[in-house]
Design a protein around this motif. Structure first.
Motif, PDB file in Angstrom:
ATOM      1  N   PRO A 199       0.809  -1.221   0.000  1.00 41.83           N
ATOM      2  CA  PRO A 199       0.000   0.000   0.000  1.00 41.83           C
ATOM      3  C   PRO A 199       0.843   1.273   0.000  1.00 41.83           C
ATOM      4  O   PRO A 199       0.358   2.335  -0.383  1.00 41.83           O
ATOM      5  N   LEU A 200       2.093   1.169   0.431  1.00 36.43           N
ATOM      6  CA  LEU A 200       2.951   2.348   0.478  1.00 36.43           C
ATOM      7  C   LEU A 200       4.333   1.953  -0.011  1.00 36.43           C
ATOM      8  O   LEU A 200       5.024   1.163   0.637  1.00 36.43           O
ATOM      9  N   GLY A 201       4.723   2.469  -1.196  1.00 34.99           N
ATOM     10  CA  GLY A 201       6.025   2.128  -1.754  1.00 34.99           C
ATOM     11  C   GLY A 201       7.003   3.280  -1.596  1.00 34.99           C
ATOM     12  O   GLY A 201       7.073   3.913  -0.542  1.00 34.99           O
ATOM     13  N   ILE A 202       7.757   3.545  -2.653  1.00 33.10           N
ATOM     14  CA  ILE A 202       8.771   4.595  -2.620  1.00 33.10           C
ATOM     15  C   ILE A 202       8.127   5.951  -2.356  1.00 33.10           C
ATOM     16  O   ILE A 202       7.093   6.267  -2.924  1.00 33.10           O
ATOM     17  N   GLY A 203       8.749   6.760  -1.494  1.00 31.90           N
ATOM     18  CA  GLY A 203       8.300   8.126  -1.348  1.00 31.90           C
ATOM     19  C   GLY A 203       7.919   8.556   0.052  1.00 31.90           C
ATOM     20  O   GLY A 203       7.654   9.733   0.268  1.00 31.90           O
ATOM     21  N   ASP A 204       7.879   7.643   1.012  1.00 32.22           N
ATOM     22  CA  ASP A 204       7.649   8.075   2.392  1.00 32.22           C
ATOM     23  C   ASP A 204       8.844   7.617   3.229  1.00 32.22           C
ATOM     24  O   ASP A 204       9.846   7.177   2.687  1.00 32.22           O
ATOM     25  N   GLY A 230      -3.205   3.072  11.735  1.00 31.33           N
ATOM     26  CA  GLY A 230      -2.399   2.952  10.518  1.00 31.33           C
ATOM     27  C   GLY A 230      -1.201   3.869  10.546  1.00 31.33           C
ATOM     28  O   GLY A 230      -1.035   4.664  11.472  1.00 31.33           O
ATOM     29  N   PRO A 231      -0.333   3.759   9.547  1.00 31.53           N
ATOM     30  CA  PRO A 231       0.867   4.592   9.526  1.00 31.53           C
ATOM     31  C   PRO A 231       0.515   6.055   9.254  1.00 31.53           C
ATOM     32  O   PRO A 231      -0.469   6.339   8.580  1.00 31.53           O
ATOM     33  N   VAL A 232       1.319   6.957   9.796  1.00 34.38           N
ATOM     34  CA  VAL A 232       1.138   8.378   9.504  1.00 34.38           C
ATOM     35  C   VAL A 232       2.030   8.726   8.319  1.00 34.38           C
ATOM     36  O   VAL A 232       3.254   8.618   8.409  1.00 34.38           O
ATOM     37  N   LEU A 233       1.423   9.131   7.227  1.00 33.37           N
ATOM     38  CA  LEU A 233       2.160   9.392   5.997  1.00 33.37           C
ATOM     39  C   LEU A 233       2.630  10.846   5.944  1.00 33.37           C
ATOM     40  O   LEU A 233       2.335  11.653   6.813  1.00 33.37           O
ATOM     41  N   ARG A 234       3.351  11.141   4.853  1.00 37.60           N
ATOM     42  CA  ARG A 234       3.734  12.527   4.603  1.00 37.60           C
ATOM     43  C   ARG A 234       2.601  13.306   3.933  1.00 37.60           C
ATOM     44  O   ARG A 234       2.643  14.524   3.866  1.00 37.60           O
ATOM     45  N   SER A 235       1.632  12.598   3.414  1.00 33.69           N
ATOM     46  CA  SER A 235       0.748  13.176   2.403  1.00 33.69           C
ATOM     47  C   SER A 235      -0.576  13.712   2.920  1.00 33.69           C
ATOM     48  O   SER A 235      -1.435  14.069   2.130  1.00 33.69           O
ATOM     49  N   GLY A 236      -0.755  13.813   4.241  1.00 29.62           N
ATOM     50  CA  GLY A 236      -2.086  14.166   4.744  1.00 29.62           C
ATOM     51  C   GLY A 236      -2.289  15.606   5.169  1.00 29.62           C
ATOM     52  O   GLY A 236      -3.335  15.947   5.729  1.00 29.62           O
ATOM     53  N   ALA A 237      -1.308  16.494   4.906  1.00 30.63           N
ATOM     54  CA  ALA A 237      -1.452  17.882   5.357  1.00 30.63           C
ATOM     55  C   ALA A 237      -2.513  18.618   4.542  1.00 30.63           C
ATOM     56  O   ALA A 237      -2.726  18.320   3.363  1.00 30.63           O
ATOM     57  N   ARG A 238      -3.182  19.586   5.188  1.00 26.72           N
ATOM     58  CA  ARG A 238      -4.192  20.403   4.503  1.00 26.72           C
ATOM     59  C   ARG A 238      -3.979  21.868   4.858  1.00 26.72           C
ATOM     60  O   ARG A 238      -3.455  22.182   5.934  1.00 26.72           O
ATOM     61  N   PRO A 239      -4.409  22.756   3.989  1.00 29.22           N
ATOM     62  CA  PRO A 239      -4.241  24.189   4.280  1.00 29.22           C
ATOM     63  C   PRO A 239      -4.870  24.541   5.628  1.00 29.22           C
ATOM     64  O   PRO A 239      -5.961  24.072   5.947  1.00 29.22           O
ATOM     65  N   GLY A 240      -4.153  25.350   6.392  1.00 31.19           N
ATOM     66  CA  GLY A 240      -4.631  25.737   7.711  1.00 31.19           C
ATOM     67  C   GLY A 240      -4.091  24.884   8.844  1.00 31.19           C
ATOM     68  O   GLY A 240      -4.177  25.273  10.014  1.00 31.19           O
TER      69      GLY A 240
END
Lengths: 320, 320
Positions: A29-34, B151-161
């Motif tokens: 579910p999560l590959g390259i990039g994190d 679940g894992p905390v990703l880099r991709s979940g940020a939102r404006p504010g």
């Protein structure tokens, strides 16, 4: 690799270039990039992990073999370790120290060597670490896999009287075969499905050494090998003509064959030979003994002790 | 390490020496000594995998820092990547290219540097690959961990504010801190348990670079940082006195701090500051914007764009 646009030399461009070439896979579910990759392990299975580091001048010669061959070999030897547990490989993680003056070119070549092999075995290139330096190329790959019911096949399950098999001819891999081994993943899974394998290893250090690992881990057992039954590769004959060592000596001690060596109960041996689970090819080479040590039985029936002289990664410098 | 008997220089002796020092662990039914290690992943969790390669002259200087410090750092930076997913580390796999003339001594030193750290975080040294060569020391570690619900905390979940935090002072790690970072495993788990973290990363390349990774992965967002709120380490002040760069510049761009940078929803920000989950210490340093790019707001209120100048592993040669 017909979509290859040369990446700019920066690390993040290179990682993006690789990432764009990594197909999505529901097991990853999560590959390259994190910061990490995330991989799903099947319910009831255990994660299998193996790691192998290859260095220029030792396991390959970059200038002579080129980066594609190095990429292939570096992944294949790790897949071979998953095969040696009768497991399923899932994801590969590739850490590299690239020669600075041609870092991006070497990285692309490694990638080109790995991707067809990874795709063939359903392995996702899921992460890694990209560095450049003034030293020689170093490639360190870790493969994550999973066990298959009823569990992994260890080195430690051999018992006196068990039959010993190998899956193919041995010796002389240094003539070139060591660069493009076929990981025996499919063969191991077929064998594991059809038979209760007592012990399993891949022939990397040399048949005598690797069989000795099985015997030691099984509690200090021994084995008698039939000299006439050990399949000797034509490369072992060719090397023997060059260096005067016997082809059998090459077959016993060269290593990097990446065939499987397996042990089954005596009652399974005949069935295994009569009906080998496709695509495995099997050669029965000897029998496990309670007396420690390796012995070789000549076609005339003489039995002489032999000592493993396989690859010691700290002491010798045979590859490359 | 009061039980240290110097191992003989052979590979298998060295592996046995390490293996005898590896305590049994129910999560790792199979550790050092077979073709793969086997690790149990908790039901419902995913496997987390990260790998980092460290090279002499680049990430450390063996002659100056010694093998124990190298061993510590090599494991710690991998554990930091597990922390950056708010995961739990389980097992480490250590591949090394050892300088041939002192291979066993360096291996023992690396091991001595890793084991207390591994024990502290419940990490099993479960496998690896031991090689020697004429080149400089290379240590490539892979850590296997598992995700923690939900679940894992990703880099991709940020939102404006969203509000941006870091867990400690930054900058100047090259004065020595880069060798003995504290992986923020416990802090990340405490934060993950108490708050819905939107995004998380460890500060390895440099705050500006690592925050930029979050913003890019979150769909091309931006951020405004409060210059007066960024915690600047005393080492950044000291380095600034040496090289004339501002301490804040060091805090933004040096990297290898291995603090966490996290993003939470605006409604969580005040609660997080008022009641930080122990042992995490938190500094609110800015806010996520919908407009791409990084901006710095001075105490006087002036806003100026900044560009990340963090560590590019292919291009520069800053560490060591």
């Amino acid at each position: 690799m017909n979509q290859s646009v040369p990446p700019a030399p920066g690390e993040f461009d290179l990682i993006d270039w690789i990432r764009r070439r990594s197909p999505a896979d529901e097991r990853v579910p999560l590959g390259i990039g994190d910061d990490c990759a995330a991989v799903r392990i099947a319910a009831g299975a255990q994660a299998l992990v193996t790691t192998d580091m290859l260095m220029d001048g030792r396991h390959f010669r970059l200038a002579e073999h080129g980066p594609e061959a190095v990429g292939y070999k570096a992944l294949a030897v790790n897949l071979s370790d998953i095969a040696a547990m009768a497991g399923v490989p899932l994801a590969a993680f590739v850490a590299v120290a690239l020669p600075r003056d041609r870092a991006a070119e070497v990285a692309r070549g490694l990638h080109a060597g790995m991707t067809p092999l990874a795709a063939r075995f359903g392995v996702v290139l899921a992460g890694g670490d990209t560095n450049a330096w003034d030293g020689p190329l170093v490639v360190s790959i870790t493969v994550l896999g999973e066990t298959v019911a009823p569990g992994p096949v260890l080195r430690s399950g051999a018992r006196p009287g068990d039959a010993i098999f190998v899956t193919g001819p041995l010796g002389g891999s240094l003539l070139g075969r060591h660069l493009h081994p076929e990981p025996r993943i499919v063969e191991a899974l077929a064998l594991h499905r059809a038979f209760a394998l007592r012990a399993l290893i891949d022939v990397s250090d040399g048949l005598a050494s690797d069989l000795d690992h099985i015997l030691t881990e099984s509690g200090g057992l021994g084995a008698t090998l039939d000299a006439g039954a050990i399949p000797v590769h034509a490369d072992a004959e060719a090397m023997g003509r060059q260096d005067g060592r016997s082809p059998l000596d090459h077959a016993l001690n060269d290593g990097e064959d990446f065939e499987l060596c397996l042990v089954v109960a005596p009652e399974d041996a005949a069935r295994l030979l009569a009906d080998p689970p496709s695509p495995a090819r099997l050669h029965r080479i000897g029998t496990v003994d309670s007396a420690p040590g390796l012995r070789l039985r000549s076609p005339a029936g003489d039995v002489t002790p032999i000592r493993p002289r396989g690859f010691d990664h700290l002491a010798s410098d045979r590859r490359g």
